[in-house]
Design an enzyme around this catalytic site. Structure first.
Site, PDB file in Angstrom:
ATOM      1  N   THR A  85      -4.728   5.329   7.347  1.00 46.82           N
ATOM      2  CA  THR A  85      -5.523   4.246   6.899  1.00 46.82           C
ATOM      3  C   THR A  85      -5.015   3.065   7.083  1.00 46.82           C
ATOM      4  OG1 THR A  85      -4.592   4.493   4.566  1.00 46.82           O
ATOM      5  CG2 THR A  85      -6.458   5.674   5.013  1.00 46.82           C
ATOM      6  N   HIS A 112     -13.445   2.833   8.888  1.00 49.14           N
ATOM      7  CA  HIS A 112     -12.681   1.796   8.685  1.00 49.14           C
ATOM      8  C   HIS A 112     -13.293   1.257   6.964  1.00 49.14           C
ATOM      9  CE1 HIS A 112     -10.217  -1.465  10.501  1.00 49.14           C
ATOM     10  NE2 HIS A 112      -9.718  -1.595   9.064  1.00 49.14           N
ATOM     11  N   ILE A 171       0.844  -1.068   0.001  1.00 51.37           N
ATOM     12  CA  ILE A 171       0.068  -0.013   0.049  1.00 51.37           C
ATOM     13  C   ILE A 171       0.946   1.133   0.031  1.00 51.37           C
ATOM     14  CG2 ILE A 171      -1.517   1.206   1.300  1.00 51.37           C
ATOM     15  CD1 ILE A 171      -2.917  -1.314   2.277  1.00 51.37           C
ATOM     16  N   GLU A 187     -11.900   1.056  18.457  1.00 50.87           N
ATOM     17  CA  GLU A 187     -13.258   1.091  17.443  1.00 50.87           C
ATOM     18  C   GLU A 187     -14.440   0.420  17.828  1.00 50.87           C
ATOM     19  OE1 GLU A 187     -11.430  -0.335  13.907  1.00 50.87           O
ATOM     20  OE2 GLU A 187     -11.025   1.801  13.131  1.00 50.87           O
ATOM     21  N   ASP A 233      -9.167   6.833   8.801  1.00 48.67           N
ATOM     22  CA  ASP A 233     -10.218   5.858   8.427  1.00 48.67           C
ATOM     23  C   ASP A 233     -10.170   4.631   9.605  1.00 48.67           C
ATOM     24  OD1 ASP A 233     -11.875   4.423   6.445  1.00 48.67           O
ATOM     25  OD2 ASP A 233     -10.246   2.763   6.408  1.00 48.67           O
ATOM     26  N   ALA A 254     -11.504   2.102   4.060  1.00 49.15           N
ATOM     27  CA  ALA A 254     -10.523   2.306   2.913  1.00 49.15           C
ATOM     28  C   ALA A 254     -10.531   1.184   2.148  1.00 49.15           C
ATOM     29  CB  ALA A 254      -9.233   2.635   3.439  1.00 49.15           C
ATOM     30  N   ARG A 258      -3.676   1.232  10.813  1.00 53.24           N
ATOM     31  CA  ARG A 258      -4.413   0.654  12.178  1.00 53.24           C
ATOM     32  C   ARG A 258      -4.424   1.740  13.044  1.00 53.24           C
ATOM     33  NH1 ARG A 258      -5.800  -2.982   9.516  1.00 53.24           N
ATOM     34  NH2 ARG A 258      -5.285  -5.154   9.796  1.00 53.24           N
TER      35      ARG A 258
END
Length: 260
Positions: A156, A227, A79, A187, A182, A229, A158
């Site tokens: 984007t 979350h 990424i 969470e 993101d 992405a 963790r």
């Protein structure tokens, strides 16, 4: 797909094979990174909201160019590599921090530096590291003050890579001009107040972090997506196809994409 939620050591002890999907979303997440960055740099959300109300003035909607700015990319795996490529196409200067260097990126002008150099010199900081003991809170209350004043922070990867309080501190002190997230450190859902007081909830979630996340949700200089992405048609299809291939290869005694 990430496997930081799997106790790989335990699986290894018990002879349990763990396979994963190594490259899914490599373009998807990189593109979402720039979706967040462009939404911030050109004030897309407030511009759209104003237009929907029939207000077409552009006061206080001035943005900034990405061209010529320096982006610091933390992690240059599948990424992060694509984030570097996109940044270069925007005419950005690219600094990178990673445990290993990619010679192809270096040849294209990406410069590898240590963490502090990246924080000090980047107009945009984007995280693409896995979550482990080494990377947890890699941006924290101790080093948030080293970040270049006015930088934009994008995550984007963790949530636990960044100490939530450091984000709030950075925004309050003007160290960060904005954040695009993101992922959040905790969470879990904020629910009824009485549930926050239950022992079971406190076991699962860090209440302080939850409340700080709530603060971030209410700020105009923070853009948060849920979350999402990874969530493209192409990425989901790749997850399905590679997962099926992993299962079939295991059945055929030729396992692939194993977590070492």
């Amino acid at each position: 797909m990430g496997f930081d939620h799997i106790d790989v050591g335990y699986c290894r002890q018990k002879g349990i094979t763990v396979a994963y999907v190594p490259t899914y979303g490599a373009h998807t997440v990189a593109e979402h990174t720039f979706a967040l960055l462009l939404a911030i740099s050109r004030k897309i959300i407030p511009s759209s909201e104003r237009a929907k109300k029939g207000e077409f003035g552009n006061e206080e909607l001035d943005g900034f160019d990405l061209f010529g700015k320096t982006i610091g990319v933390m992690g240059t795996g599948n990424i992060g590599r694509n984030v570097c490529e996109i940044a270069l196409s925007f005419g950005m200067k690219v600094l990178a921090f990673s445990h290993s260097q990619d010679p192809e990126l270096t040849a294209k002008g990406v410069r590898y530096v240590d963490l502090n150099d990246l924080l000090v010199n980047s107009d945009v900081i984007s995280l693409h590291l896995p979550h482990n003991k080494e990377t947890e809170h890699i941006i924290n209350m101790q080093n948030i003050g080293n970040i270049k004043k006015g930088a934009v922070l994008i995550n984007t990867a963790r949530g636990a890579l960044i100490e939530t309080q450091a984000i709030v501190e950075g925004l309050e002190r003007g160290i960060l001009s904005a954040a695009g997230l993101d992922v959040l450190e905790e969470e879990c859902d904020l629910r009824e107040e009485r549930e926050l007081l239950t022992t079971e909830f406190l076991k699962k979630c860090d209440l302080k972090t939850q409340l700080l996340n709530h603060v971030l949700l209410t700020r105009g200089d923070v853009l948060i997506t849920p979350h999402n992405a990874f969530n493209s048609i192409e990425a989901l299809q790749e997850i399905i196809e590679v997962t099926v291939a992993n299962i079939e290869s295991y059945i055929d005694n030729t396992p692939q994409n194993l977590v070492s």
